[in-house]
Design a protein around this motif. Structure first.
Motif, PDB file in Angstrom:
ATOM      1  N   ARG A 194       0.905  -1.202   0.009  1.00 38.54           N
ATOM      2  CA  ARG A 194       0.163   0.109  -0.062  1.00 38.54           C
ATOM      3  C   ARG A 194       0.784   1.123  -0.080  1.00 38.54           C
ATOM      4  O   ARG A 194       0.590   2.298  -0.742  1.00 38.54           O
ATOM      5  N   MET A 195       2.019   1.252   0.694  1.00 38.53           N
ATOM      6  CA  MET A 195       2.851   2.385   0.651  1.00 38.53           C
ATOM      7  C   MET A 195       3.488   2.637  -0.561  1.00 38.53           C
ATOM      8  O   MET A 195       3.497   3.767  -1.145  1.00 38.53           O
ATOM      9  N   GLU A 196       3.876   1.666  -0.944  1.00 35.08           N
ATOM     10  CA  GLU A 196       4.549   1.799  -2.507  1.00 35.08           C
ATOM     11  C   GLU A 196       3.590   2.446  -3.529  1.00 35.08           C
ATOM     12  O   GLU A 196       3.851   3.163  -4.390  1.00 35.08           O
ATOM     13  N   ASN A 197       2.335   2.108  -3.329  1.00 33.20           N
ATOM     14  CA  ASN A 197       1.187   2.515  -4.482  1.00 33.20           C
ATOM     15  C   ASN A 197       0.672   3.719  -4.224  1.00 33.20           C
ATOM     16  O   ASN A 197       0.522   4.433  -5.021  1.00 33.20           O
ATOM     17  N   ILE A 198       0.810   4.016  -2.769  1.00 35.82           N
ATOM     18  CA  ILE A 198       0.463   5.486  -2.630  1.00 35.82           C
ATOM     19  C   ILE A 198       1.400   6.286  -3.029  1.00 35.82           C
ATOM     20  O   ILE A 198       1.032   7.338  -3.801  1.00 35.82           O
ATOM     21  N   TYR A 199       2.816   6.025  -2.966  1.00 36.42           N
ATOM     22  CA  TYR A 199       3.635   6.962  -3.582  1.00 36.42           C
ATOM     23  C   TYR A 199       3.534   6.754  -4.909  1.00 36.42           C
ATOM     24  O   TYR A 199       3.871   7.930  -5.624  1.00 36.42           O
ATOM     25  N   GLY A 200       3.261   5.625  -5.625  1.00 36.13           N
ATOM     26  CA  GLY A 200       3.272   5.704  -7.157  1.00 36.13           C
ATOM     27  C   GLY A 200       2.189   6.535  -7.544  1.00 36.13           C
ATOM     28  O   GLY A 200       2.353   7.175  -8.633  1.00 36.13           O
ATOM     29  N   GLU A 201       1.000   6.691  -6.917  1.00 35.40           N
ATOM     30  CA  GLU A 201      -0.104   7.406  -7.241  1.00 35.40           C
ATOM     31  C   GLU A 201       0.283   9.136  -7.143  1.00 35.40           C
ATOM     32  O   GLU A 201      -0.095   9.766  -7.756  1.00 35.40           O
ATOM     33  N   ARG A 206       1.518  13.949  -9.437  1.00 42.35           N
ATOM     34  CA  ARG A 206       2.371  15.358  -9.405  1.00 42.35           C
ATOM     35  C   ARG A 206       2.668  15.594 -10.851  1.00 42.35           C
ATOM     36  O   ARG A 206       3.077  16.563 -11.338  1.00 42.35           O
ATOM     37  N   THR A 207       3.228  14.463 -11.463  1.00 43.78           N
ATOM     38  CA  THR A 207       3.638  14.620 -13.037  1.00 43.78           C
ATOM     39  C   THR A 207       2.589  15.079 -13.786  1.00 43.78           C
ATOM     40  O   THR A 207       2.798  15.822 -14.743  1.00 43.78           O
ATOM     41  N   THR A 208       1.490  14.817 -13.661  1.00 43.41           N
ATOM     42  CA  THR A 208       0.207  15.254 -14.351  1.00 43.41           C
ATOM     43  C   THR A 208       0.008  16.627 -14.232  1.00 43.41           C
ATOM     44  O   THR A 208      -0.187  17.354 -14.943  1.00 43.41           O
ATOM     45  N   MET A 209       0.265  17.206 -12.770  1.00 37.29           N
ATOM     46  CA  MET A 209      -0.065  18.525 -12.548  1.00 37.29           C
ATOM     47  C   MET A 209       1.260  19.291 -13.132  1.00 37.29           C
ATOM     48  O   MET A 209       1.050  20.360 -13.709  1.00 37.29           O
ATOM     49  N   ALA A 210       2.359  18.873 -13.084  1.00 35.84           N
ATOM     50  CA  ALA A 210       3.363  19.498 -13.873  1.00 35.84           C
ATOM     51  C   ALA A 210       3.230  19.753 -15.229  1.00 35.84           C
ATOM     52  O   ALA A 210       3.425  20.863 -15.744  1.00 35.84           O
ATOM     53  N   ARG A 211       2.830  18.733 -15.987  1.00 36.41           N
ATOM     54  CA  ARG A 211       2.651  18.609 -17.259  1.00 36.41           C
ATOM     55  C   ARG A 211       1.646  19.500 -17.809  1.00 36.41           C
ATOM     56  O   ARG A 211       1.282  20.270 -18.744  1.00 36.41           O
ATOM     57  N   LYS A 212       0.467  19.605 -16.878  1.00 34.62           N
ATOM     58  CA  LYS A 212      -0.786  20.552 -17.146  1.00 34.62           C
ATOM     59  C   LYS A 212      -0.157  21.983 -16.971  1.00 34.62           C
ATOM     60  O   LYS A 212      -0.825  22.857 -17.397  1.00 34.62           O
ATOM     61  N   LEU A 213       0.859  22.337 -15.966  1.00 33.06           N
ATOM     62  CA  LEU A 213       1.373  23.562 -15.864  1.00 33.06           C
ATOM     63  C   LEU A 213       2.522  23.995 -16.993  1.00 33.06           C
ATOM     64  O   LEU A 213       3.447  24.893 -16.429  1.00 33.06           O
ATOM     65  N   ASP A 214       2.737  23.114 -17.786  1.00 35.27           N
ATOM     66  CA  ASP A 214       3.909  23.295 -18.649  1.00 35.27           C
ATOM     67  C   ASP A 214       5.268  23.085 -18.218  1.00 35.27           C
ATOM     68  O   ASP A 214       6.173  23.568 -19.071  1.00 35.27           O
ATOM     69  N   TYR A 215       5.526  22.469 -17.185  1.00 33.80           N
ATOM     70  CA  TYR A 215       6.582  22.126 -16.919  1.00 33.80           C
ATOM     71  C   TYR A 215       7.091  20.577 -17.530  1.00 33.80           C
ATOM     72  O   TYR A 215       6.193  19.903 -17.871  1.00 33.80           O
ATOM     73  N   GLU A 216       8.469  20.424 -17.703  1.00 31.16           N
ATOM     74  CA  GLU A 216       8.857  19.105 -18.391  1.00 31.16           C
ATOM     75  C   GLU A 216       8.417  17.738 -17.392  1.00 31.16           C
ATOM     76  O   GLU A 216       8.052  16.792 -18.028  1.00 31.16           O
TER      77      GLU A 216
END
Length: 561
Positions: A194-201, A206-216
């Motif tokens: 569960r911990m690994e999956n929490i972090y994976g999610e 966070r990656t999705t947020m970054a890309r929506k905000l035009d970060y690499e």
């Protein structure tokens, strides 16, 4: 400052609809201000609105973390997880209004450059499109905290949590400390999936947020969220290189000395917390005696610290002892409308009780010293600078350690300084791990664990997990809450430690001068950037080539002595 006690502080869930209407009305006044005084007044009103939300959140969070099983404050924490992200839009709109203001030059002269540099860095950290991801990350963070806060580890018929089990990992009997450490890591192993999956999610969100905000990738957004205005990943990578070259070899010698000192053939993971053959230094006295000596210590250190510690006691602004259901760890936070800090920790009978009391007091003393700074951004500096106050306070209080440790004082001095030194490679490993993870967000659980094993090989080659299948898989990072809850908040400790070492060395030569610069640093709060605050305090820039080596050599001399 109010004189009522923390249990009397009023908690009221904020009406965000009403506050947003008020905020937007003041924002119009800021944008349309006819004079600079009108604009300053609008900034102060915006501060007041934001402070009311922060006050409610922090009172609720403190009461929740004191007892994660309290259903009312658990529900309030869940409510904030869902609703607080919408206030990010207020902050971004406010910063845009500052940067585009017709009176910007005069406002910048009045408030200083740091507010505007922060606004520039933060302007692209939120858009409404990432609201759902922020809410989802918050819920995952709370799940992680509740999971750890509710840990129950049974040994010899007794139940421990992640804080109270620590003393068992430091006993002279090797088999007993192995049993305690194994039991703790078995708990992590049971919750690993569960911990690994929490972090994976979290990484994906966070990656999705970054890309929506035009970060690499999330690295750029993470640095912006940390409000780093005067350095970036390149400077941090160079700092980590210097730690690998100049700190890691000395740290390895310290581990080898520890192995010889405690008389084992190989230093295994369950030996690391055991420092001396006749036992680790421990505080001599119950929590009440510790607090009583802390009061004496702070009264003698300076008039400012003496008065302030009395306030913390009188207003019940500390919760120090470990309890069932209490969140693990320690922190200091700030309750804006009451102008009071709050210290949270988990005393467990180890020397860490004293470390956390001096460390978190350093944070609290700083924010109390800068409580009248305006705007509210200036109450706290960025995390990198904030950790200078806390880590340096651990050193400024050295002359009073005998009152805590009695006959163990000499062992404490060596253990504390060696631990501060040995922390640097670990802190850099955590930081590089996060960079690698967010640069490669699609790796999966096994890939992330493989990165951690690489970090251990580079920074922590002494580690021996040969008889623990869970840790052999590269899972130790899962015990580090910062990785989950505050991405990229860890190199800050390393940068601050190099600065704190400088205060230690200066304090030994000229206490009056060193303490005056420390107080000056505390009063400045967050009114300047990290490197500007370092300069203000008369410290050397930890990023500059040669500084890490110079400090490492001087601290090594002190340890050898």
């Amino acid at each position: 400052m109010s004189q009522i006690t923390f249990p009397e502080f009023e908690y009221k869930r904020p009406d965000l609809d009403q506050l947003e209407n008020a905020f937007q009305a003041v924002l119009v006044e800021l944008r349309d201000a006819e004079t600079v005084n009108d604009a300053i007044a609008a900034v102060e009103q915006i501060d007041s609105i934001r402070a009311s939300v922060a006050t409610a959140y922090n009172i609720g969070y403190i009461r929740y973390s004191i007892n994660t099983r309290d259903s009312f404050y658990r529900e309030e924490k869940d409510w904030f997880d869902t609703n607080l992200p919408r206030t990010e839009q207020w902050r971004v709109d406010y910063y845009r209004a500052l940067l585009d203001n017709p009176h910007r030059e005069a406002l910048q002269k009045h408030f200083g450059d740091q507010l505007f540099d922060s606004a520039r860095v933060s302007i692209n950290t939120f858009r409404p499109e990432i609201l759902e991801e922020l809410q989802a990350v918050n819920k995952l963070s709370s799940e992680f905290t509740q999971m750890r806060g509710g840990a129950e580890i049974e040994i010899d018929g007794k139940t421990y949590n992640l804080s109270s089990i620590a003393p068992l990992e430091q006993v002279p009997d090797r088999e007993k400390r192995k049993a305690a450490s194994t039991a703790k890591w078995n708990w992590y192993a049971e919750h690993r999936e569960r911990m690994e999956n929490i972090y994976g999610e979290m990484v994906q969100l966070r990656t999705t947020m970054a890309r929506k905000l035009d970060y690499e990738n999330y690295v750029g957004l993470g640095y912006a969220n940390m409000n780093r205005t005067d350095y970036g990943p390149e400077e941090v990578a160079n700092f980590r290189r210097q730690v690998r070259e100049h700190i890691v070899p000395i740290a390895q010698q310290l581990y080898e000395q520890q192995r010889e000192r405690i008389g084992v053939d190989r230093l295994r993971y369950y030996d690391l917390s055991f420092r001396f053959p006749d036992g680790n230094p421990t505080p001599k006295g119950d929590p009440a005696a510790i607090v009583a000596h802390a009061e004496k210590m702070y009264q003698e250190l300076s008039p400012e610290t003496g008065t302030f510690f009395r306030i913390l006691q009188d207003q019940k602004l500390m919760d120090l002892e470990a309890k069932d259901g209490k969140a693990p760890g320690g922190y200091c936070t700030y309750i804006n409308e009451y102008q009071t800090p709050y210290i949270f920790s988990n005393f467990n009978g180890t020397s860490h009780d004293i470390d956390v009391l001096t460390h978190e007091f350093g944070h609290a003393f700083q924010v109390y010293s800068s409580r009248n700074q305006r705007p509210m951004e200036y109450n706290w500096p960025t995390f990198d600078a904030a950790e200078i106050h806390s880590m340096s306070m651990e050193f400024f209080t050295y002359p009073w350690m005998e009152g805590f440790f009695k006959g163990d004082t000499g062992k404490y001095y060596f253990s504390h300084l060696a631990s501060a030194f040995r922390f640097l490679p670990y802190g850099c490993a955590v930081d590089e791990f996060q960079h690698r993870v967010y640069e490669n967000p699609d790796l999966g659980n096994a890939g992330r664990n493989a990165i951690w094993k690489e970090m251990e090989a580079a920074y922590l080659p002494h580690l021996d997990y040969s008889d623990n299948d869970h840790l052999k898989d590269g899972t130790f990072w899962q015990s580090q809450g910062h990785v989950f809850n505050v991405p990229f908040y860890y190199i800050d400790y390393c940068l601050a430690q190099i600065c704190a070492f400088q205060f230690l060395l200066r304090d030994e030569q000229d206490h009056t001068s060193a303490w005056a610069d420390y107080v000056k640093l505390c009063k400045a709060g967050g009114s300047k950037s990290f490197l500007e605050l370092v300069k203000l305090a008369g410290l050397e820039n930890p990023f500059e080539d040669g500084v890490v080596k110079k400090i490492a050599d001087r601290v090594r001399e002190r340890l050898d002595a």
